[in-house]
Design an enzyme around this catalytic site. Structure first.
Site, PDB file in Angstrom:
ATOM      1  N   ASP A 204       0.835  -1.198   0.000  1.00 39.34           N
ATOM      2  CA  ASP A 204       0.000   0.000   0.000  1.00 39.34           C
ATOM      3  C   ASP A 204       0.874   1.254   0.000  1.00 39.34           C
ATOM      4  O   ASP A 204       1.848   1.341   0.751  1.00 39.34           O
ATOM      5  CB  ASP A 204      -0.878  -0.033   1.265  1.00 39.34           C
ATOM      6  N   GLU A 255      14.199 -15.256   0.822  1.00 38.15           N
ATOM      7  CA  GLU A 255      14.557 -16.248   1.850  1.00 38.15           C
ATOM      8  C   GLU A 255      13.584 -17.433   1.815  1.00 38.15           C
ATOM      9  O   GLU A 255      13.878 -18.500   2.347  1.00 38.15           O
ATOM     10  CB  GLU A 255      14.416 -15.644   3.265  1.00 38.15           C
TER      11      GLU A 255
HETATM   12  C1  GLC Z   1      -4.174   3.143  -0.636  1.00 40.05           C
HETATM   13  C2  GLC Z   1      -5.394   2.270  -0.556  1.00 40.05           C
HETATM   14  C3  GLC Z   1      -6.548   3.094  -0.100  1.00 40.05           C
HETATM   15  C4  GLC Z   1      -6.230   3.640   1.268  1.00 40.05           C
HETATM   16  C5  GLC Z   1      -4.914   4.404   1.261  1.00 40.05           C
HETATM   17  C6  GLC Z   1      -4.413   4.662   2.653  1.00 40.05           C
HETATM   18  O1  GLC Z   1      -4.270   4.113  -1.614  1.00 40.05           O
HETATM   19  O2  GLC Z   1      -5.616   1.638  -1.782  1.00 40.05           O
HETATM   20  O3  GLC Z   1      -7.751   2.371  -0.066  1.00 40.05           O
HETATM   21  O4  GLC Z   1      -7.255   4.490   1.694  1.00 40.05           O
HETATM   22  O5  GLC Z   1      -3.904   3.686   0.614  1.00 40.05           O
HETATM   23  O6  GLC Z   1      -3.934   3.487   3.235  1.00 40.05           O
END
Ligand code: GLC
Length: 545
Positions: A204, A255
């Site tokens: 993310d 790993e």
């Molecule tokens: C990313 C995710 C989104 C989230 C953001 C904060 O863009 O896809 O859904 O709100 O990160 O974590």
């Protein structure tokens, strides 16, 4: 097929937005039990892997992207044992599992942030996050002018006078990736889940971890709407230093036996900047959002495809293609506008014009065949295979996305693409919850979603679901598809036509005139009826040629 190359170079990965996929315990929220019960469906659909949105312990201020404990599963979704069982069971169905990892921030309920709050200004506990004194008299102004992606300032002031940084909601404080504890903990979290059998991670906000240590104000914006795209040296997005983190993560993945892989959610200014994430020794793959943001226009799409392939091939990485996800308006609805609005990079998509879902569906069917014929891997978002549109008329009282509040009720946010899936039956919850516990789903489903359910579409050869099932079956069986190269064939403007060897041609008609198909031995699949060898506007065909 494709047995000589690692699976992730060709994989079709299905995104499970777990809250909205299937509810196993009858509380109206999707969970691991529901997902396990639907693994046969996913196997039959023909996907190779699942990317599952965060299932970790979370107060759900941002649908689970506010993680309080990365080594626990939230009770809403199940337990770590349920997750282990899911992983094992999915593997038995030939499906790999890729959870989300959220390294840019934690929940404000994470023990580290709670300890930082308790310890006060100047304490070592605060160094794991980004705390600063304010500017101006009494420090009443935020430390700089950064803005939250959800609206409003990216800083919140505490009663003790200090400010902390959150590029997203105030409940999502940003971690300080200058701190060794942060590195060590995430490496340990990766090992925790890799050793439980996950096949990879979706990272993310992969482009956000490293901030300019000076925390300067934002640079002036370059107008990049027309002309060549520029890279802006940004104080917190896509900084060069971020790659060192991923080189270490790559070693952690290596790993473990089997081909474990990463996919980066990295929003980069240019294809070159995106390719930097997937250089040798770095991450394996990255989402290609340029494809998702392109308008329904042959010239635009061809340029995106060419640029992406050139940059990714130069570093030896496969392309990935995606049309929708849990953050953007579903593509059936984007394409349902006569002219698909230009998507301003780094801004939320603002649709224009009337919705024509019949048109959007025709284009979505053609787009599916285009995407699945391109070299590399592809991501499907749950409900793409049902042709679900964005639910654009959710009552304001039910909206849960923090964007709705943070934007001062000017942006309805992302709930419209997160409505629970319709599985069967003619009334809500359309089989989303167990039959003996038909709870109200956490977001209301449109009354007419019975006609879009899995049950309604199964066996209907003209349905979106059967189109996807057939396309995925052909893709698995045809050695020309997946990883590899492509060659454009001559075609009039408005038509995309390309060859994949051996013996495969994809044609997409984005013009307003019918197009005569090139020479072929048979039509393997078409997104709509082909009569007298003519491909109608907004249609695509796969040919043996
Ligand atoms: C990313 C995710 C989104 C989230 C953001 C904060 O863009 O896809 O859904 O709100 O990160 O974590």
């Amino acid at each position: 097929m494709h047995s000589t190359t690692p699976w992730w170079r060709s994989a079709v990965i299905y995104q499970v937005y777990i809250r909205s996929f299937a509810d196993g315990n009858g509380d109206g929220v999707g969970d691991i039990a529901g997902l396990r019960s639907r693994l046969p469906y996913l196997e039959q659909l023909g996907v190779d892997a699942l990317w599952i949105n965060p299932w970790y312990k979370s107060p759900m201020a941002d649908g689970g992207y506010d993680v309080a404990d990365f080594r626990e599963v939230d009770p809403l979704f199940g337990t770590v044992t349920d997750a282990e069982q899911l992983i094992a069971e999915a593997h038995r169905h030939g499906i790999r599992i890729i959870p989300d990892i959220v390294p840019n921030h934690t929940s404000d309920q994470h023990t580290w942030f709670q300890a930082a709050l308790a310890a006060g200004p100047g304490s070592p506990e605060r160094e794991r996050y980004i705390f600063r004194p304010g500017r101006g008299p009494d420090g009443a102004e935020p430390p700089n002018d950064w803005v939250s992606c959800f609206g409003g300032p990216a800083w919140t002031r505490l009663p003790d006078g200090e400010w902390y940084l959150h590029l997203y909601a105030p409940e999502q404080p940003d971690l300080n990736w200058q701190h060794p504890d942060v590195h060590a903990d995430f490496e340990s979290i990766l090992r925790f889940w890799f050793s439980r059998g996950v096949d990879g991670f979706r990272i993310d906000v992969a482009h956000g971890l490293v901030k300019d240590p000076e925390l300067p104000d934002l640079p002036p914006l370059l107008d990049s709407a027309d002309g060549p795209r520029h890279h802006i040296q940004h104080p917190h997005w896509d900084r060069d230093e971020v790659h060192a983190i991923y080189r270490t993560w790559r070693k952690v993945a290596d790993e473990f036996e089997g081909d474990r892989c990463f996919v980066a959610e990295a929003w980069a200014d240019t294809p070159e900047r995106l390719a930097a994430y997937v250089r040798p020794g770095g991450l394996h793959t990255a989402f290609n959002f340029d494809f998702l943001m392109a308008s329904w226009d042959a010239k635009d799409l061809r340029a995106v495809i060419d640029d992406s392939l050139a940059m990714l091939h130069a570093v030896g990485a496969p392309a990935t293609w995606v049309l929708s996800n849990h953050d953007v308006m579903r593509h059936t609805s984007r394409y349902a506008r006569k002219t698909v609005a230009r998507w301003v990079p780094n801004e939320r998509y603002q649709p224009e014009g009337n919705v024509d879902l019949e048109l959007g569906t025709r284009r979505a069917r053609a787009a599916a065949l285009l995407m699945l014929a391109l070299p590399g891997g592809a991501y499907l978002y749950q409900g793409d295979e049902l042709g679900l549109p964005e639910v654009e008329d959710l009552p304001e009282s039910v909206l849960q996305d923090p964007i709705w509040e943070r934007s001062g009720h000017t942006d309805h946010g992302r709930d419209g693409c997160r409505v629970p899936l319709p599985w069967s039956g003619q009334s809500a919850p359309f089989g989303f919850s167990p039959e003996n516990a038909p709870a109200e789903p956490w977001l209301p489903q449109p009354a007419n979603w019975g006609e879009r359910s899995v049950e309604a579409q199964t066996g209907d050869e003209s349905s979106m679901l059967e189109l996807y099932r057939t396309a995925l079956r052909i893709r698995r069986e045809n050695p020309a598809l997946g990883d590899g190269t492509m060659t454009w064939l001559d075609a009039p403007s408005g038509v995309l036509s390309f060859r994949r060897d051996p013996g495969f041609v994809c044609v997409v008609n984005l013009s307003t005139e019918p197009y005569r198909l090139p020479d072929h031995t048979s039509i393997l699949l078409a997104s709509g009826p082909v009569t007298s060898g003519l491909l109608a506007p907004h249609q695509a065909a796969w040919l043996a040629a």
